[in-house]
Design a protein around this motif. Sequence first.
Motif, PDB file in Angstrom:
ATOM      1  N   HIS A   5       7.688  -0.752 -11.345  1.00  0.00           N
ATOM      2  CA  HIS A   5       6.759   0.379 -11.228  1.00  0.00           C
ATOM      3  C   HIS A   5       7.378   1.673 -11.763  1.00  0.00           C
ATOM      4  N   ASP A  57       3.707   4.770  -5.823  1.00  0.00           N
ATOM      5  CA  ASP A  57       3.308   3.491  -6.412  1.00  0.00           C
ATOM      6  C   ASP A  57       3.848   3.384  -7.835  1.00  0.00           C
ATOM      7  N   ARG A  94      -6.134   7.033  -8.092  1.00  0.00           N
ATOM      8  CA  ARG A  94      -5.982   6.885  -6.635  1.00  0.00           C
ATOM      9  C   ARG A  94      -4.639   6.271  -6.228  1.00  0.00           C
ATOM     10  N   LYS A  95      -3.631   6.485  -7.066  1.00  0.00           N
ATOM     11  CA  LYS A  95      -2.289   5.986  -6.735  1.00  0.00           C
ATOM     12  C   LYS A  95      -1.347   7.175  -6.556  1.00  0.00           C
ATOM     13  N   LYS A  96      -0.240   6.899  -5.850  1.00  0.00           N
ATOM     14  CA  LYS A  96       0.762   7.952  -5.661  1.00  0.00           C
ATOM     15  C   LYS A  96       1.730   7.876  -6.829  1.00  0.00           C
ATOM     16  N   GLN A 105      -4.560   3.937 -15.237  1.00  0.00           N
ATOM     17  CA  GLN A 105      -3.728   3.078 -14.377  1.00  0.00           C
ATOM     18  C   GLN A 105      -3.329   3.752 -13.071  1.00  0.00           C
ATOM     19  N   TYR A 106      -3.341   5.081 -13.066  1.00  0.00           N
ATOM     20  CA  TYR A 106      -2.802   5.804 -11.906  1.00  0.00           C
ATOM     21  C   TYR A 106      -3.899   6.299 -10.950  1.00  0.00           C
ATOM     22  N   THR A 165       9.033   1.135  -2.795  1.00  0.00           N
ATOM     23  CA  THR A 165       7.982   1.958  -2.188  1.00  0.00           C
ATOM     24  C   THR A 165       8.318   3.446  -2.149  1.00  0.00           C
ATOM     25  N   ALA A 173      -5.011  10.771  -9.448  1.00  0.00           N
ATOM     26  CA  ALA A 173      -3.774  10.300  -8.797  1.00  0.00           C
ATOM     27  C   ALA A 173      -3.265  11.376  -7.835  1.00  0.00           C
TER      28      ALA A 173
END
Length: 345
Positions: free
Chosen positions: A150, A251, A163-165, A160-161, A234, A187
């Motif tokens: 990652h 993420d 709603r991701k951290k 790709q990002y 993580t 993101a």
Amino acid sequence: MSHHLYQAAIVGAGPIGIELAVAMKQAGIDYIHFDARQIGHTISWYAPQTRFFSSNERIAIAGIPLVTPDQQKATREQYLAYLRSVVEQFDLPIHTYEPVIDIERQTDYFRLTTRTQAREKTYQAGRLILATGGTDRPRMLGVEGEHLPHVSHYLADPHQYFRKKVLIVGGKNSAVEAALRCHHVGARVTFCYRKPQLAEQSIKYWLLPEFKSLIKTGQIRAYLNSHVRRITTTQTILSVETGPDLAVEADFVLLMTGYEQDATLLRRVGVKLEGPQQKPWYDSETMQTNVNGLYVAGTAVGGTQDKYTVFIENCHVHVQRIMKHAFGVDITTPGLATASLSPES
Ligand SMILES: Cc1cc2nc3c(=O)[nH]c(=O)nc-3n(C[C@H](O)[C@H](O)[C@H](O)COP(=O)(O)OP(=O)(O)OC[C@H]3O[C@@H](n4cnc5c(N)ncnc54)[C@H](O)[C@@H]3O)c2cc1C
């Protein structure tokens, strides 16, 4: 092995290698041209829809206008299409996906070894021009976890990002642009830079105010004066000046910490490399290096650039100098008239 002795070989089919190829073809030079990947490879790894900061007329090559449908600066896609069209228009023969893996100086020619998918090949050329760029590989941080899946040194399609951290590391333009694009795609962005202040002069002027405002309003969390200590699947552990180590959940981790030149070929063939950037030595009137008959062109002349000062727009002139010195051919180089202007205008 081919026993044909070409007048010249060009290594690298970025914008400047292609511009040089057009000049050679027009002058009737018997040359051969290689790229390790597809033409414009360096540009092909920009994230989709990334815009150049240089104006179109400054990155146009070989006298062919670069026209965009919206009169804006070209995107990655528009510029790659433009490069393809130049190659088509002049019907340039380029051996793509054929990296040059070795060069030997013989008495009066160079012996090049390449690797195709099938086998190694050798070629001979009287003059050799390395237009191999300066961003072959990412500058590694050397921290634990840098190779996890990652973690990347390249911004991918921002989709790709969603709603991701995302943790973005770096303080220059690519880091700020990545942060804004990730934020706008939805993101949750955290930003980390090792210095107390951003490298503002290196950031596209139209990005900075918005970026600062997003930090001020807390929409992007930023840690200045902070260093990445290690990365886990993580979390990323940051050491921050103001307190104990901090664990940032992520993420995706984007290490936008710059790129380095691979100087292996230059070294192997005996080109002197100078200073902290390991710039190849060359005569600025002719572009010839300390190795007789070997020239450098394009951003390859800058070695590993820390602060970018060598761009497409101030490299067009290399083509003119090489054609004159290596082949006695006088050409006027499109782009020359604008070479001394700043990239932002
Ligand atoms: C996001 C981003 C935005 C940018 N925006 C701008 C901008 O607005 N204006 C600007 O001027 N620059 C910009 N740059 C930098 C730009 O990419 C370079 O200036 C430009 O690509 C340099 O052109 P070049 O022909 O010198 O080298 P490159 O385009 O880097 O081409 C070098 C070529 O050599 C090939 N090669 C390397 N080694 C070998 C080998 N051993 N054998 C065969 N082939 C080899 C590579 O595959 C590559 O295709 C930007 C860079 C990034 C990352």
